[in-house]
Motif scaffolding. Structure first.
Motif, mmCIF file in Angstrom:
data_model
loop_
_atom_site.group_PDB
_atom_site.id
_atom_site.type_symbol
_atom_site.label_atom_id
_atom_site.label_comp_id
_atom_site.label_asym_id
_atom_site.label_seq_id
_atom_site.Cartn_x
_atom_site.Cartn_y
_atom_site.Cartn_z
ATOM 1 N N PHE A 287 0.829 -1.199 0.000
ATOM 2 C CA PHE A 287 0.000 0.000 0.000
ATOM 3 C C PHE A 287 0.868 1.254 0.000
ATOM 4 O O PHE A 287 2.061 1.221 0.341
ATOM 5 N N THR A 288 0.267 2.353 -0.418
ATOM 6 C CA THR A 288 0.903 3.661 -0.351
ATOM 7 C C THR A 288 -0.039 4.604 0.384
ATOM 8 O O THR A 288 -1.257 4.399 0.419
ATOM 9 N N VAL A 289 0.539 5.618 1.001
ATOM 10 C CA VAL A 289 -0.263 6.623 1.711
ATOM 11 C C VAL A 289 0.209 8.006 1.276
ATOM 12 O O VAL A 289 1.323 8.180 0.760
ATOM 13 N N GLN A 295 -0.278 9.498 8.533
ATOM 14 C CA GLN A 295 -1.006 8.619 7.616
ATOM 15 C C GLN A 295 -0.680 7.144 7.850
ATOM 16 O O GLN A 295 -1.570 6.299 7.837
ATOM 17 N N LEU A 296 0.602 6.838 8.041
ATOM 18 C CA LEU A 296 0.973 5.444 8.305
ATOM 19 C C LEU A 296 0.387 4.988 9.641
ATOM 20 O O LEU A 296 -0.088 3.862 9.770
ATOM 21 N N VAL A 299 -3.111 3.770 9.289
ATOM 22 C CA VAL A 299 -3.221 2.413 8.754
ATOM 23 C C VAL A 299 -3.092 1.402 9.892
ATOM 24 O O VAL A 299 -3.898 0.464 10.027
ATOM 25 N N TYR A 326 6.611 2.903 -0.603
ATOM 26 C CA TYR A 326 5.484 1.997 -0.510
ATOM 27 C C TYR A 326 5.725 1.088 0.693
ATOM 28 O O TYR A 326 6.854 0.959 1.185
ATOM 29 N N LEU A 347 -9.218 0.233 4.830
ATOM 30 C CA LEU A 347 -7.897 0.713 4.413
ATOM 31 C C LEU A 347 -7.974 1.474 3.101
ATOM 32 O O LEU A 347 -7.166 2.375 2.845
ATOM 33 N N CYS A 351 -5.686 4.698 2.724
ATOM 34 C CA CYS A 351 -4.502 4.622 1.871
ATOM 35 C C CYS A 351 -4.749 5.259 0.504
ATOM 36 O O CYS A 351 -5.889 5.335 0.037
ATOM 37 N N ARG A 352 -3.676 5.656 -0.128
ATOM 38 C CA ARG A 352 -3.763 6.136 -1.504
ATOM 39 C C ARG A 352 -4.027 4.962 -2.443
ATOM 40 O O ARG A 352 -4.874 5.033 -3.328
ATOM 41 N N VAL A 354 -4.127 0.382 -2.298
ATOM 42 C CA VAL A 354 -4.019 -0.870 -1.535
ATOM 43 C C VAL A 354 -4.093 -2.027 -2.521
ATOM 44 O O VAL A 354 -4.993 -2.071 -3.368
#
Length: 368
Positions: A287-289, A295-296, A299, A326, A347, A351-352, A354
């Motif tokens: 995933f990316t945030v 932000q992390l 998650v 990532y 999520l 997340c940006r 997933v």
């Protein structure tokens, strides 16, 4: 007067076993006919050969049928081996009998492959990237790759390749206990060795022993390739770090056994393929945030609030994007359960991006 010899108890038991074996041969053929039908259904519906949840259910159902518990452990071995044969037959029927690995015969990846799969054709490739390409192109049904070592840490390049190939998934994992050994040409002694050749991780795993002898090290593509090079060179001053299986394969002498710095040295291998399993007790995500404070943490808090244990989390630089990352996470839970699907939806709001990377069962022994 001719005497008739009475058959012994051993003879009677052997005749009974012969009769049972004849019945079992007929039942085996019936079972494999049914397996062929299963393979055809899976092909028509795009289902994977391995169904871990179904496999465990079959084992438990069969164990419950035993009238004598003293046979349970042996019958479980019998059932699991029977299912291994069935899966191998399904792969052959589906044209999935080729499995790719990086290196040469005797490499730890090859050892893991042979323990994971039976009755397959092992395809060797020079690089990890080519293993991914082979599975993606359909030249191999699966690929076996090292993912993490308990002493040396991540194999970051393999994780990056997972990120770079979104059409491929992790179908299984296998933890292979790794014992490193110092191998030399026949007739060489430990005192003769000046240079040691092996894969960088194998050298790192054996660093304390090698440094104690003041030996120079050289990196190789993998442990088996290093052993092969030492065998072909015939130089008594050169040695490799590899497995005992590799020593036997290339005719090398074992100069020192079990030279691991860590006594619990274990490498986790992943199996990559094109079809995500439908069930398992672990699943992994990429995933990316957004690059913003907290932000992390959101998650992690989301997963924790929903009762999920994150066994592992890693970060890696995103390719071609400076200072962006990532993340990889392994989550304990049944992927097929509604609660897991709720987590993925939650999520998705945090997340940006997933992506479900893998679904698998974490087992103590060989995965198949």
């Amino acid at each position: 007067m001719e005497q008739t010899q009475t058959p012994s108890l051993l003879d009677k038991a052997r005749r009974e076993i012969d009769g049972i074996d004849a019945e079992m041969a007929a039942l085996f053929c019936r079972r494999m006919d049914a397996v062929r039908s299963v393979a055809a259904y899976k092909q028509a519906n795009g289902l994977p050969v391995l169904d871990a949840a179904r496999e465990e259910a079959v084992v438990q159902k069969n164990l419950a049928r035993l009238p004598d518990a003293a046979y349970a452990a042996y019958y479980e071995d019998f059932i699991r081996h029977t299912m291994e044969v069935s899966k191998a037959f399904q792969r052959a029927a589906l044209g999935q009998s080729a499995v790719a690995y990086q290196g040469v015969e005797g490499a730890f990846s090859h050892i893991a492959l042979m323990r994971l799969f039976r009755h397959v054709r092992a395809l060797s490739y020079p690089t990890w990237a080519e293993v991914f390409d082979a599975v993606e192109a359909g030249d191999a049904a699966y690929g076996v790759l090292p993912f993490e070592n308990s002493h040396a840490g991540d194999v970051s390049e393999v994780l990056d390749l997972c990120y770079a190939h979104p059409q491929l998934v992790v179908c299984d994992v296998y933890d292979l206990p790794v014992t490193q050994n110092l191998l030399g040409v026949p007739g060489a002694r430990l005192s003769d060795i000046k240079t040691v050749i092996s894969h960088p991780q194998a050298l790192q795993q054996s660093a304390r022993f090698l440094k104690s002898l003041g030996l120079e090290t050289q990196a190789a593509a993998n442990t088996a390739a290093a052993a092969k090079a030492v065998a072909e060179a015939g130089d008594k001053t050169a040695a490799s770090v590899a497995s005992l299986e590799t020593a036997a394969l290339y005719g090398l002498a074992v100069l020192a056994e079990n030279i691991n710095t860590s006594e619990t040295n274990t490498t986790r291998f992943i199996v990559i393929g094109k079809t995500l399993p439908t069930a398992g007790d672990r699943f992994s995500l990429l995933f990316t945030v957004d690059h913003r404070a907290g932000q992390l943490a959101r998650v992690i808090q989301t997963a924790g609030a929903m009762g999920f244990n994150l066994e592992c989390i890693k970060s890696r630089p995103m390719p071609y994007v400076r200072w962006e990352y990532y993340f990889y996470v392994e989550i304990v839970g049944d992927y097929s359960a509604e609660r897991s699907q709720e987590l993925l939806r939650a999520l998705g709001d945090v997340c940006r991006t997933v992506r479900v990377l893998g679904v698998y069962e974490k087992k103590k022994e060989c995965l198949e």
